[in-house]
Write a protein that holds these residues in place. Structure first.
Motif, PDB file in Angstrom:
ATOM      1  N   GLN A  35       8.774 -44.408  18.859  1.00 17.51           N
ATOM      2  CA  GLN A  35       8.272 -43.061  18.567  1.00 17.51           C
ATOM      3  C   GLN A  35       7.849 -42.926  17.102  1.00 17.51           C
ATOM      4  O   GLN A  35       7.015 -42.107  16.762  1.00 17.51           O
ATOM      5  CB  GLN A  35       9.340 -41.992  18.872  1.00 17.51           C
ATOM      6  N   ASP A 138       4.454 -32.248  25.923  1.00 17.68           N
ATOM      7  CA  ASP A 138       5.318 -33.257  25.315  1.00 17.68           C
ATOM      8  C   ASP A 138       6.750 -32.748  25.414  1.00 17.68           C
ATOM      9  O   ASP A 138       7.097 -31.738  24.801  1.00 17.68           O
ATOM     10  CB  ASP A 138       4.919 -33.455  23.849  1.00 17.68           C
ATOM     11  N   ARG A 140       9.557 -34.402  24.602  1.00 16.58           N
ATOM     12  CA  ARG A 140      10.504 -35.055  23.703  1.00 16.58           C
ATOM     13  C   ARG A 140      11.119 -34.030  22.747  1.00 16.58           C
ATOM     14  O   ARG A 140      10.561 -32.941  22.543  1.00 16.58           O
ATOM     15  CB  ARG A 140       9.798 -36.150  22.904  1.00 16.58           C
ATOM     16  N   GLU A 142      12.016 -32.134  19.212  1.00 17.99           N
ATOM     17  CA  GLU A 142      11.079 -31.718  18.170  1.00 17.99           C
ATOM     18  C   GLU A 142      10.872 -32.784  17.098  1.00 17.99           C
ATOM     19  O   GLU A 142       9.750 -32.962  16.602  1.00 17.99           O
ATOM     20  CB  GLU A 142      11.573 -30.427  17.504  1.00 17.99           C
ATOM     21  N   GLU A 144      10.960 -36.022  17.339  1.00 18.57           N
ATOM     22  CA  GLU A 144      10.104 -37.100  17.834  1.00 18.57           C
ATOM     23  C   GLU A 144       8.652 -36.630  17.921  1.00 18.57           C
ATOM     24  O   GLU A 144       7.721 -37.386  17.612  1.00 18.57           O
ATOM     25  CB  GLU A 144      10.592 -37.583  19.197  1.00 18.57           C
ATOM     26  N   PHE A 145       8.449 -35.399  18.341  1.00 20.59           N
ATOM     27  CA  PHE A 145       7.097 -34.819  18.394  1.00 20.59           C
ATOM     28  C   PHE A 145       6.459 -34.847  17.011  1.00 20.59           C
ATOM     29  O   PHE A 145       5.271 -35.159  16.858  1.00 20.59           O
ATOM     30  CB  PHE A 145       7.194 -33.385  18.913  1.00 20.59           C
ATOM     31  N   HIS A 149       2.086 -37.262  18.089  1.00 18.01           N
ATOM     32  CA  HIS A 149       1.924 -36.779  19.470  1.00 18.01           C
ATOM     33  C   HIS A 149       0.449 -36.772  19.864  1.00 18.01           C
ATOM     34  O   HIS A 149      -0.440 -36.937  19.021  1.00 18.01           O
ATOM     35  CB  HIS A 149       2.523 -35.381  19.637  1.00 18.01           C
ATOM     36  N   ASN A 155       4.658 -28.862  22.546  1.00 22.58           N
ATOM     37  CA  ASN A 155       5.998 -29.439  22.526  1.00 22.58           C
ATOM     38  C   ASN A 155       7.014 -28.450  23.095  1.00 22.58           C
ATOM     39  O   ASN A 155       7.295 -27.426  22.496  1.00 22.58           O
ATOM     40  CB  ASN A 155       6.383 -29.820  21.098  1.00 22.58           C
ATOM     41  N   PRO A 157      10.670 -29.213  24.556  1.00 18.76           N
ATOM     42  CA  PRO A 157      11.736 -30.115  24.995  1.00 18.76           C
ATOM     43  C   PRO A 157      12.296 -29.680  26.343  1.00 18.76           C
ATOM     44  O   PRO A 157      12.349 -28.483  26.647  1.00 18.76           O
ATOM     45  CB  PRO A 157      12.781 -29.997  23.878  1.00 18.76           C
ATOM     46  N   CYS A 178       6.610 -38.399  27.727  1.00 23.11           N
ATOM     47  CA  CYS A 178       7.705 -38.476  26.761  1.00 23.11           C
ATOM     48  C   CYS A 178       7.712 -39.849  26.094  1.00 23.11           C
ATOM     49  O   CYS A 178       6.704 -40.250  25.533  1.00 23.11           O
ATOM     50  CB  CYS A 178       9.048 -38.088  27.366  1.00 23.11           C
ATOM     51  N   ASN A 221       4.058 -31.044  13.118  1.00 24.48           N
ATOM     52  CA  ASN A 221       4.408 -30.095  14.166  1.00 24.48           C
ATOM     53  C   ASN A 221       3.248 -29.223  14.623  1.00 24.48           C
ATOM     54  O   ASN A 221       3.436 -28.323  15.435  1.00 24.48           O
ATOM     55  CB  ASN A 221       5.561 -29.197  13.698  1.00 24.48           C
TER      56      ASN A 221
END
Length: 222
Positions: A35, A138, A140, A142, A144-145, A149, A155, A157, A178, A221
């Protein structure tokens, strides 16, 4: 005493790489590093290991050329050595799926039971993103995002999906992704969305494979 020939030396080096992969904790760490770059502390927390144990596993993989590292003050950050590591993991998965009965049983009893529909290919998703005909989800966490991405992805989760269903357009298909081909999060997200009447499918694999295919990636983000 005979000296080791070049072919035998190569085989020994290849065996050292294979040996460094031969632990479930290390494969779990590699899924996290796929990731993006991670500190030892974060990897320990994500894998449920002590920092000392995580560091030991990482050092084994570093010596084998599987991961790289850099130091920033008191912290050490690890990353995949290159995208070839993803190719090795994908090959390992394919061999196990085809030839190991326990893997076949788990795939059939868990993954296939939750999603028997054909997943969306990376190429199809890229085309539909350009056309604006799909919502990309997505699921995953936050952090990892933020490491990277798919452009335009929302995003959410998995733990918060039920509370945000009203944000999705029921007229658009939703494609969830993911960490990779067998990431449970996307399977569970698709099952939950379908249970609420949404048309949802999975991406064929995950974000690491999308990035490795040189497709567009957004970091942060936004």
């Amino acid at each position: 005493m005979s000296t080791q020939g070049p072919k035998q030396a190569l085989f020994a080096a290849f065996a050292a790489v294979a040996k460094a992969l031969g632990h479930a904790h290390r494969l779990k760490m590699l899924e996290q590093l796929a990731q993006g770059e991670r500190s030892v502390e974060v990897l320990a927390q994500k894998t449920g290991l002590s920092i000392a144990n995580a560091s030991q596993h990482l050092q084994h993989m570093r010596r084998a050329g599987i991961v790289g590292a850099r130091r920033d003050g008191k912290f050490v950050y690890y990353r995949l050595a290159d995208d070839g590591v993803l190719d090795v993991l994908a090959a390992l998965r394919r061999v196990a799926e085809r030839n190991v009965a326990e893997v076949e049983r788990i795939v059939r009893s868990y993954f296939d039971q939750r999603d028997s529909l054909e997943p969306v290919s990376r190429r199809e998703l890229a085309e539909r993103l350009r056309a604006g005909t799909v919502t990309v989800l997505d699921v995953r966490p936050e952090d990892e995002f933020a490491l990277g991405h798919v452009p335009g992805a929302v995003n959410v989760p998995l733990r918060g999906l039920e509370a945000r269903l009203s944000e999705f357009d029921p007229a658009k298909e939703i494609v969830a992704y993911c960490r990779g081909a067998f990431c449970i999060l996307s399977y569970e997200a698709v099952a939950a969305l379908r249970a609420h009447g949404f048309h949802a499918r999975r991406l064929e694999d995950g974000f690491p494979e999308w990035r490795s295919a040189a497709l567009p990636v957004v970091i942060g983000n936004a």
